[in-house]
Motif scaffolding. Structure first.
Motif, PDB file in Angstrom:
ATOM      1  N   ILE A 169       1.155  -0.804   0.286  1.00  0.00           N
ATOM      2  CA  ILE A 169       0.089  -0.086   0.273  1.00  0.00           C
ATOM      3  C   ILE A 169       0.778   1.292  -0.381  1.00  0.00           C
ATOM      4  O   ILE A 169       0.228   2.107  -0.780  1.00  0.00           O
ATOM      5  N   ARG A 170       2.303   1.155   0.965  1.00  0.00           N
ATOM      6  CA  ARG A 170       2.766   2.350   0.829  1.00  0.00           C
ATOM      7  C   ARG A 170       3.831   2.974  -0.657  1.00  0.00           C
ATOM      8  O   ARG A 170       4.194   3.945  -1.084  1.00  0.00           O
ATOM      9  N   LEU A 171       4.210   1.854  -1.206  1.00  0.00           N
ATOM     10  CA  LEU A 171       4.688   2.006  -2.931  1.00  0.00           C
ATOM     11  C   LEU A 171       3.799   2.420  -3.840  1.00  0.00           C
ATOM     12  O   LEU A 171       3.145   2.108  -4.112  1.00  0.00           O
ATOM     13  N   GLY A 172       4.224   3.931  -3.662  1.00  0.00           N
ATOM     14  CA  GLY A 172       3.368   4.522  -4.405  1.00  0.00           C
ATOM     15  C   GLY A 172       1.684   4.802  -3.951  1.00  0.00           C
ATOM     16  O   GLY A 172       1.591   6.403  -4.711  1.00  0.00           O
ATOM     17  N   LEU A 173       1.778   5.382  -2.733  1.00  0.00           N
ATOM     18  CA  LEU A 173       1.247   6.119  -2.275  1.00  0.00           C
ATOM     19  C   LEU A 173       1.441   7.865  -2.120  1.00  0.00           C
ATOM     20  O   LEU A 173       2.223   8.430  -1.821  1.00  0.00           O
ATOM     21  N   ASN A 174       0.122   7.786  -2.447  1.00  0.00           N
ATOM     22  CA  ASN A 174       0.251   9.988  -2.517  1.00  0.00           C
ATOM     23  C   ASN A 174      -0.197  10.835  -1.671  1.00  0.00           C
ATOM     24  O   ASN A 174      -1.394  11.573  -2.217  1.00  0.00           O
ATOM     25  N   THR A 175      -0.672  10.187  -0.349  1.00  0.00           N
ATOM     26  CA  THR A 175      -0.987  11.003   0.446  1.00  0.00           C
ATOM     27  C   THR A 175      -0.553  11.754   1.703  1.00  0.00           C
ATOM     28  O   THR A 175       1.211  11.297   1.598  1.00  0.00           O
ATOM     29  N   ALA A 207     -18.754   7.952   0.221  1.00  0.00           N
ATOM     30  CA  ALA A 207     -18.977   7.133  -0.801  1.00  0.00           C
ATOM     31  C   ALA A 207     -18.594   7.427  -2.607  1.00  0.00           C
ATOM     32  O   ALA A 207     -17.825   7.345  -3.020  1.00  0.00           O
ATOM     33  N   VAL A 208     -18.700   9.050  -2.139  1.00  0.00           N
ATOM     34  CA  VAL A 208     -18.117   9.550  -3.715  1.00  0.00           C
ATOM     35  C   VAL A 208     -16.931   9.637  -3.856  1.00  0.00           C
ATOM     36  O   VAL A 208     -16.157   9.355  -4.507  1.00  0.00           O
ATOM     37  N   ALA A 209     -16.168   9.310  -2.158  1.00  0.00           N
ATOM     38  CA  ALA A 209     -14.494   8.809  -2.107  1.00  0.00           C
ATOM     39  C   ALA A 209     -13.969   7.742  -3.026  1.00  0.00           C
ATOM     40  O   ALA A 209     -13.631   7.757  -3.855  1.00  0.00           O
ATOM     41  N   VAL A 210     -15.002   6.377  -3.133  1.00  0.00           N
ATOM     42  CA  VAL A 210     -14.647   5.460  -3.326  1.00  0.00           C
ATOM     43  C   VAL A 210     -15.048   5.657  -4.787  1.00  0.00           C
ATOM     44  O   VAL A 210     -15.049   4.988  -5.674  1.00  0.00           O
ATOM     45  N   VAL A 211     -16.199   6.174  -5.021  1.00  0.00           N
ATOM     46  CA  VAL A 211     -17.377   6.278  -6.710  1.00  0.00           C
ATOM     47  C   VAL A 211     -16.057   6.510  -7.493  1.00  0.00           C
ATOM     48  O   VAL A 211     -15.459   6.148  -8.748  1.00  0.00           O
ATOM     49  N   GLN A 212     -15.460   7.755  -7.046  1.00  0.00           N
ATOM     50  CA  GLN A 212     -14.456   8.689  -7.792  1.00  0.00           C
ATOM     51  C   GLN A 212     -12.812   7.684  -7.693  1.00  0.00           C
ATOM     52  O   GLN A 212     -12.967   7.084  -9.432  1.00  0.00           O
ATOM     53  N   ALA A 213     -12.562   7.275  -6.776  1.00  0.00           N
ATOM     54  CA  ALA A 213     -11.630   6.097  -6.969  1.00  0.00           C
ATOM     55  C   ALA A 213     -11.997   4.715  -7.803  1.00  0.00           C
ATOM     56  O   ALA A 213     -10.938   4.736  -9.180  1.00  0.00           O
ATOM     57  N   ILE A 214     -13.139   4.183  -8.787  1.00  0.00           N
ATOM     58  CA  ILE A 214     -13.571   3.019  -9.202  1.00  0.00           C
ATOM     59  C   ILE A 214     -13.159   3.926 -10.521  1.00  0.00           C
ATOM     60  O   ILE A 214     -13.086   2.985 -11.565  1.00  0.00           O
ATOM     61  N   THR A 246      -5.719   4.571  -4.285  1.00  0.00           N
ATOM     62  CA  THR A 246      -7.115   6.267  -4.859  1.00  0.00           C
ATOM     63  C   THR A 246      -8.008   6.263  -4.020  1.00  0.00           C
ATOM     64  O   THR A 246      -8.525   7.544  -4.000  1.00  0.00           O
ATOM     65  N   VAL A 247      -8.468   5.670  -2.954  1.00  0.00           N
ATOM     66  CA  VAL A 247      -9.488   5.497  -2.521  1.00  0.00           C
ATOM     67  C   VAL A 247      -9.097   6.705  -1.865  1.00  0.00           C
ATOM     68  O   VAL A 247      -9.503   7.744  -0.770  1.00  0.00           O
ATOM     69  N   LEU A 248      -7.989   6.301  -1.278  1.00  0.00           N
ATOM     70  CA  LEU A 248      -7.139   7.485   0.012  1.00  0.00           C
ATOM     71  C   LEU A 248      -6.896   8.627  -0.209  1.00  0.00           C
ATOM     72  O   LEU A 248      -6.907   9.681   0.072  1.00  0.00           O
ATOM     73  N   GLU A 249      -6.632   8.414  -1.949  1.00  0.00           N
ATOM     74  CA  GLU A 249      -5.981   9.852  -1.886  1.00  0.00           C
ATOM     75  C   GLU A 249      -7.315  10.671  -2.622  1.00  0.00           C
ATOM     76  O   GLU A 249      -7.244  12.271  -2.093  1.00  0.00           O
ATOM     77  N   LYS A 250      -8.656  10.452  -2.892  1.00  0.00           N
ATOM     78  CA  LYS A 250     -10.151  11.054  -3.004  1.00  0.00           C
ATOM     79  C   LYS A 250      -9.761  11.223  -1.976  1.00  0.00           C
ATOM     80  O   LYS A 250     -11.017  12.823  -1.652  1.00  0.00           O
ATOM     81  N   MET A 251     -10.342  10.750  -1.137  1.00  0.00           N
ATOM     82  CA  MET A 251     -10.867  11.074   0.511  1.00  0.00           C
ATOM     83  C   MET A 251     -10.206  11.550   1.567  1.00  0.00           C
ATOM     84  O   MET A 251     -10.751  12.520   1.462  1.00  0.00           O
TER      85      MET A 251
END
Ligand code: BTX
Length: 325
Positions: free
Chosen positions: A71-77, A158-165, A247-252
């Motif tokens: 998860i950490r490799l490439g995480l952008n938060t 919910a918005v973060a999840v939709v945007q990530a998907i 991506t969920v973490l970044e959107k969130m």
């Protein structure tokens, strides 16, 4: 562990270029022997590292896992997911997150497991969480807000999840109030928001997200085969769970900061643009009875408004919704 963090960070930033043993030792503040030991650990975890004399190391392939390193490799938060608690199998990540939240975990702490043996939904319903194919995670948030705001976090999530998907798969999921994410009418993700609070302030919000990613239909038990789906079933291809988590973490993170700056209105507009039920006839089963009518939208607090046949507008705080009745 902090050496490992620095190593993964360095590989994240190197974008597949070689990093010399010497450079890694300097970045991580340890000996080259220590670096070599950590590289071996990563290999055991399934990372493929190429080692070339005079050039150093680079990561050429990674395992299909949701471990801390992956998860950490490439995480952008900045904060979300910067502390990660991974376990292979747990009863429920919610339980672990509750315990950690109560004992000083920082905001953004992520609890994630490959498998849950007692995953749960709302009202203690079962959440099917088999190993190797889903995302079973709980995120600890610590907003300085009164407890009444907590339900809004379900909608932010919910918005973060939709945007990530959307970003990772190109598919366009919809939200069914309050906590289901659907593709083609079937449930691909569920969200469970729980609270540790005093009468006037939130201590922690524990946001549970369960996402079906690489399931084929026979991974699901009979009871949910008609109502559940996975991203892989809908897309016809396997997907990287770790990429989705990132991506969920970044959107969130960006929605959360928007929300703390500008309040719920911008979130509400995004949410409504993804909602399946707005303008449709729906049936809401609440603990006080069933209401049928047209879903008008959500209020600024995230409460669902339904207009019944007599023109009365009902405000729904918690319910199960049926659409297309
Ligand atoms: P919910 O109460 O809205 O939905 C639960 C219902 O969804 C179940 O009764 C069943 O009908 C159906 N269901 C069960 N498992 C699945 C599945 N894998 N896919 C689709 N439908 C299913 C939704 O609650 C909130 C779920 C949150 C799950 C996360 S996972 C990480 C965290 N840990 C934990 O124990 N729960 C959360």
């Amino acid at each position: 562990q902090s050496i490992r963090k620095k190593l993964i960070q360095a590989f994240s930033e190197s974008n597949g270029e070689f990093l010399s043993g010497q450079a890694l030792a300097e970045i991580a503040g340890c000996s080259r022997t220590a670096i070599w030991k950590h590289i071996e650990e990563l290999r055991k975890e399934g990372f493929k590292l190429e080692a070339v004399r005079k050039k150093g190391y680079r990561i050429i392939d990674t395992p299909d896992s949701v471990t801390e390193n992956k998860i950490r490799l490439g995480l952008n938060t900045k904060t979300l997911g910067q502390a990660i608690h991974y376990e292979e199998s747990v009863p429920s990540t919610q339980k672990i997150a509750h315990d950690l939240a109560g004992s000083g975990a920082v905001e953004g702490t992520l609890v994630i497991a490959d498998e849950q043996t007692a995953g749960r939904g709302r009202l203690m319903r079962e959440w099917h969480s088999s190993s190797g194919n889903g995302i079973w995670m709980s995120l600890i948030m610590k907003p300085h807000l009164p407890p009444q705001k907590a339900p809004q976090f379900t909608l932010i999530t919910a918005v973060a999840v939709v945007q990530a998907i959307e970003e990772v798969t190109g598919m366009h999921p919809q939200i069914k109030w309050p906590n289901d994410i659907l593709i083609d009418g079937k449930k691909v993700t569920g969200i469970l928001t729980e609270l540790q609070a005093e009468s006037d302030k939130i201590n922690s919000i524990i946001i549970g997200i369960g996402m079906n990613v690489n399931h084929s239909i026979d991974h699901f038990p009979d009871e949910i085969r008609q109502i559940a789906t996975s991203l892989a079933i809908e897309k016809g291809a396997r997907l990287s769970r770790a990429k989705l988590v990132q991506t969920v973490l970044e959107k969130m993170e960006s929605l959360y900061s928007l929300y703390m700056k500008e309040g719920f209105i911008p979130i509400k507009l995004l949410w409504e643009s993804y909602a399946v039920s707005i303008g449709k006839r729906i049936r809401a089963r609440t603990i006080n009875g069933t209401i049928e009518g047209t879903a008008l939208g959500i209020t600024e607090e995230g409460v669902l408004k339904i207009e019944d046949g007599e023109g009365t507008i009902h405000r729904i705080y918690s319910a199960d919704i049926e659409v297309n009745i």
